[in-house]
Scaffold this active site. Structure first.
Site, short mmCIF file in Angstrom:
data_model
loop_
_atom_site.label_atom_id
_atom_site.label_comp_id
_atom_site.label_asym_id
_atom_site.label_seq_id
_atom_site.Cartn_x
_atom_site.Cartn_y
_atom_site.Cartn_z
N ASN A 49 0.84 -1.18 0.00
CA ASN A 49 0.00 0.00 0.00
C ASN A 49 0.88 1.24 0.00
O ASN A 49 1.97 1.22 0.59
CB ASN A 49 -0.90 -0.03 1.25
CG ASN A 49 -2.01 1.00 1.15
OD1 ASN A 49 -1.81 2.17 1.46
ND2 ASN A 49 -3.16 0.58 0.71
N TYR A 52 2.75 2.66 3.57
CA TYR A 52 3.51 1.40 3.69
C TYR A 52 3.06 0.52 4.85
O TYR A 52 3.07 -0.71 4.75
CB TYR A 52 5.00 1.69 3.83
CG TYR A 52 5.67 2.25 2.59
CD1 TYR A 52 4.97 2.50 1.42
CD2 TYR A 52 7.02 2.53 2.62
CE1 TYR A 52 5.59 3.03 0.30
CE2 TYR A 52 7.67 3.05 1.50
CZ TYR A 52 6.95 3.30 0.34
OH TYR A 52 7.57 3.82 -0.75
N CYS A 57 1.69 -9.07 4.33
CA CYS A 57 2.55 -10.09 3.72
C CYS A 57 1.73 -11.26 3.18
O CYS A 57 0.59 -11.49 3.59
CB CYS A 57 3.53 -10.63 4.75
SG CYS A 57 4.56 -9.40 5.54
N GLU A 59 2.15 -14.42 3.77
CA GLU A 59 1.88 -15.43 4.79
C GLU A 59 0.62 -15.08 5.59
O GLU A 59 -0.23 -15.92 5.87
CB GLU A 59 3.06 -15.55 5.76
CG GLU A 59 4.37 -15.96 5.10
CD GLU A 59 5.23 -14.79 4.66
OE1 GLU A 59 4.68 -13.76 4.17
OE2 GLU A 59 6.46 -14.88 4.80
N CYS A 88 8.83 -12.67 7.83
CA CYS A 88 9.20 -11.58 8.73
C CYS A 88 8.72 -11.89 10.15
O CYS A 88 7.96 -12.83 10.39
CB CYS A 88 8.62 -10.26 8.23
SG CYS A 88 6.87 -10.04 8.59
N CYS A 91 4.88 -12.00 10.77
CA CYS A 91 4.26 -13.22 10.24
C CYS A 91 4.59 -14.43 11.12
O CYS A 91 3.75 -15.29 11.34
CB CYS A 91 4.69 -13.47 8.81
SG CYS A 91 3.90 -12.33 7.65
ZN LIG Z 1 5.56 -10.98 6.94
#
Ligand SMILES: [Zn+2]
Length: 133
Positions: A49, A52, A57, A59, A88, A91
């Site tokens: 987006n 930001y 993500c 996942e 990350c 996630c």
């Molecule tokens: Zn992530």
């Protein structure tokens, strides 16, 4: 362990999902495929987006899709990126909520498995519901 055909299906879906990534800012395409314990597969891609922080993500997209469809238990996840990138921190935490023992395959854009981990390896001593009891 994952049956070879299930493993192949997970990798194939993660690669397909990667093609749907909306990532005009990072240009880092990510696809994810999540295997529910009942055998159902759920896919997701990263959706960025202009603001930001609103980015989600691949996942988490896959997990949100799965949970909103009624799935709660998961056994494996494949993540496809150009170079076998790893989930990350957000996630990892998000996945830990539902599947602390999740098996994770990190694949590159050719579908080659670069690494495999359990979620507990990626998020040792994770924070979960037991701390809130
Ligand atoms: Zn992530």
């Amino acid at each position: 362990m994952l049956a070879p055909e299930v493993r192949a299906a997970l990798i194939r879906l993660a690669l397909e999902m990667r093609e749907r990534a909306y990532c005009p800012y990072s240009r880092y395409q990510v696809g994810a495929a999540l295997l529910a314990e009942d055998g159902a597969l759920y896919g997701g891609c990263n959706v960025e987006n202009a603001s930001y922080g609103g980015t989600i993500c691949a996942e988490r997209t896959a997990l949100v899709k799965a949970v909103s469809e009624g799935a709660r238990r998961f056994s494996a996840l494949a993540v496809a990126t150009v170079n076998g990138g790893s989930p990350c921190g957000i996630c990892r935490q998000f996945l830990y909520e539902f599947a602390p023992n999740l098996h994770i395959l990190l694949v590159d854009s050719a579908g080659i498995v670069r690494a495999e981990y359990s979620l507990r390896e990626l998020l040792p001593h994770g924070f979960g519901a037991t701390f809130l009891e």
